[in-house]
Design a protein around this motif. Structure first.
Motif, PDB file in Angstrom:
ATOM      1  N   ARG A  86       0.851  -1.190   0.000  1.00 34.52           N
ATOM      2  CA  ARG A  86       0.000   0.000   0.000  1.00 34.52           C
ATOM      3  C   ARG A  86       0.886   1.239   0.000  1.00 34.52           C
ATOM      4  O   ARG A  86       1.820   1.358   0.783  1.00 34.52           O
ATOM      5  N   SER A  88      -8.951  -3.083   1.445  1.00 34.00           N
ATOM      6  CA  SER A  88     -10.029  -2.179   1.835  1.00 34.00           C
ATOM      7  C   SER A  88     -10.907  -1.913   0.610  1.00 34.00           C
ATOM      8  O   SER A  88     -10.392  -1.782  -0.504  1.00 34.00           O
ATOM      9  N   PRO A  89     -12.218  -1.782   0.780  1.00 35.79           N
ATOM     10  CA  PRO A  89     -13.088  -1.517  -0.364  1.00 35.79           C
ATOM     11  C   PRO A  89     -12.779  -0.187  -1.068  1.00 35.79           C
ATOM     12  O   PRO A  89     -13.075  -0.017  -2.237  1.00 35.79           O
ATOM     13  N   GLU A  90     -12.153   0.747  -0.339  1.00 36.50           N
ATOM     14  CA  GLU A  90     -11.817   2.045  -0.925  1.00 36.50           C
ATOM     15  C   GLU A  90     -10.519   2.026  -1.723  1.00 36.50           C
ATOM     16  O   GLU A  90     -10.180   3.015  -2.373  1.00 36.50           O
ATOM     17  N   ASP A  91      -9.768   0.938  -1.659  1.00 34.17           N
ATOM     18  CA  ASP A  91      -8.473   0.864  -2.339  1.00 34.17           C
ATOM     19  C   ASP A  91      -8.609   0.851  -3.855  1.00 34.17           C
ATOM     20  O   ASP A  91      -9.489   0.172  -4.404  1.00 34.17           O
ATOM     21  N   LEU A  92      -7.738   1.591  -4.507  1.00 35.40           N
ATOM     22  CA  LEU A  92      -7.531   1.452  -5.946  1.00 35.40           C
ATOM     23  C   LEU A  92      -6.400   0.449  -6.087  1.00 35.40           C
ATOM     24  O   LEU A  92      -5.405   0.527  -5.355  1.00 35.40           O
ATOM     25  N   ASP A 132      -5.019   4.500  -1.644  1.00 33.67           N
ATOM     26  CA  ASP A 132      -6.309   5.046  -1.235  1.00 33.67           C
ATOM     27  C   ASP A 132      -6.662   6.211  -2.158  1.00 33.67           C
ATOM     28  O   ASP A 132      -5.792   6.876  -2.715  1.00 33.67           O
ATOM     29  N   ALA A 133      -7.941   6.441  -2.337  1.00 35.52           N
ATOM     30  CA  ALA A 133      -8.430   7.452  -3.289  1.00 35.52           C
ATOM     31  C   ALA A 133      -7.926   8.856  -2.969  1.00 35.52           C
ATOM     32  O   ALA A 133      -7.655   9.642  -3.875  1.00 35.52           O
ATOM     33  N   LYS A 134      -7.758   9.193  -1.686  1.00 37.65           N
ATOM     34  CA  LYS A 134      -7.291  10.531  -1.322  1.00 37.65           C
ATOM     35  C   LYS A 134      -5.838  10.764  -1.720  1.00 37.65           C
ATOM     36  O   LYS A 134      -5.447  11.885  -2.023  1.00 37.65           O
TER      37      LYS A 134
END
Length: 107
Positions: A27, A49-53, A65-67
């Motif tokens: 990550r 994590s579901p938010e992971d690209l 992560d998207a941020k």
């Protein structure tokens, strides 16, 4: 475009994951820190994590992560040995300035 790993970085991560005995990838992210504003963070991923690209580069999965993605878009993570020192090198086309110690950057 995403995030990529050089051959050397991918081999280093894959070897470490094997030695560790668990993990699905690496990550990458950024956090607020240092004199220039932002610093990279690296950690091995055991749970997605579901938010992971997710990107795959040289056989290794890279999670972002998207941020953090706007700051990392187009970056290549390399691994280099220079004399007695070894470590990751962040080849990030978004960086406008770095601090003198190389610990932080801004975009």
């Amino acid at each position: 475009m995403g995030v990529t790993l050089s051959d050397k970085a991918a081999k280093h991560v894959a070897n470490y994951l094997t030695k560790r005995g668990k993990g699905v990838g690496l990550r990458l992210g950024v956090r607020t820190s240092g004199c220039s504003g932002m610093a990279y963070k690296l950690e091995f991923v055991d749970e997605v994590s579901p938010e992971d690209l997710v990107f795959e580069s040289n056989g290794v999965k890279v999670f972002v992560d998207a941020k953090s993605m706007p700051y990392l878009e187009g970056m290549e993570l390399d691994f280099a040995r220079e004399g007695l020192n070894e470590g990751f090198k962040f080849n990030n086309p978004n960086v406008k300035d770095q601090c003198g110690c190389g610990e932080s950057f801004n975009v």
